[in-house]
Scaffold this active site. Structure first.
Site: not given
Length: 259
Positions: A132, A112, A109, A64
């Site tokens: 994270e 993911e 991300g 992200a």
């Protein structure tokens, strides 16, 4: 045919296979609100077999967008997480097969995003992880759920709690990656071949298989079998089933209808 929006490239070959490329190389293809919004818009109507990759460089999707996340309030962070989860769910629910092709870093991300595809091909340069916790965060786009489904809860806990990164060969050993290739070109060619193998089969049957697999994941055996039985019955309502069985009995190649 190629179409380009701000952060996505769409290549459509022969009207059947879409190559979807996250194209934000200046930020290592990081998932900003803008990238996620474009992905959401595209995936809401996506229905064709797909190769999902990132623009060439050091990362598939580095994660992200941390610069964008850092000043977010709790409510803004929650909205960002929900947007990411929505995109991953839309990707997972595309009725046709989706192969994530990972070259370089797939962290946070990015990992993911890859896990929301049907399965993952990688180059030997690929690196996976959910780091994270190193930022005081947790996986927020589905990583806590999907990683344990792929590698088991114990190993998922170890990887998520430690933030440890996993190189391609190990990712294959633990079941996160299906195949590892020497180069990006070899990986993309193999993904195209696999989608070609799938394409000769009934697209309706493939979509029903995908729905049954996704729907039964995490369910108990009884619930999973009920979902499978429902999909099995639905197959009997389709022209593809009649064509496939008739072709088998006539010893000819079936001709399935493709949208």
């Amino acid at each position: 045919m190629r179409s380009i929006v701000d952060y996505l490239h769409l290549d459509i070959e022969d009207g059947d296979v879409v190559t979807l490329t996250v194209n934000r190389p200046s930020a290592r293809n990081a998932l900003s609100v803008g990238v996620l919004t474009e992905l959401r818009h595209f995936l809401r109507t996506a229905s064709k077999p797909m190769i999902l990759t990132g623009a060439p460089g050091p990362a598939f999707v580095a994660g992200a967008d941390i610069r964008e996340m850092a000043p977010m309030t709790p409510d803004e962070g929650a909205a960002f997480g929900r947007l990411g989860q929505e995109v991953m769910n839309l990707l997972e629910s595309v009725p046709a097969p989706v192969i994530a092709c990972v070259d370089g870093y797939a962290l946070g991300g990015g990992c993911e995003l890859a896990m929301a595809a049907d399965f993952i091909y990688a180059t030997s340069k690929a690196v996976f992880g959910q780091p994270e916790v190193l930022l005081g965060l947790i996986p927020g786009f589905g990583g806590c759920v999907r990683l344990q489904q792929l590698v088991g809860p114990g190993l998922a806990r170890e990887l998520i709690y430690s933030g440890r990164k996993v190189e391609a060969a190990q990712a294959q050993r633990i079941g996160l990656v299906n195949q590892v290739f020497d180069s990006r070109e070899d990986m993309l060619a193999a993904a195209a071949r696999t989608l070609g193998e799938i394409a000769v089969n009934s697209p309706t049957a493939v979509a029903l298989c995908k729905a049954a697999i996704n729907g039964s994941r995490g369910a108990n055996v009884e619930t999973g079998l009920d979902l499978e039985a429902t999909a099995f019955r639905q197959a009997f309502t389709t022209p593809d089933m009649r064509e496939g069985t008739a072709a088998f009995l006539a010893k000819r190649t079936p001709v399935f209808r493709h949208a």
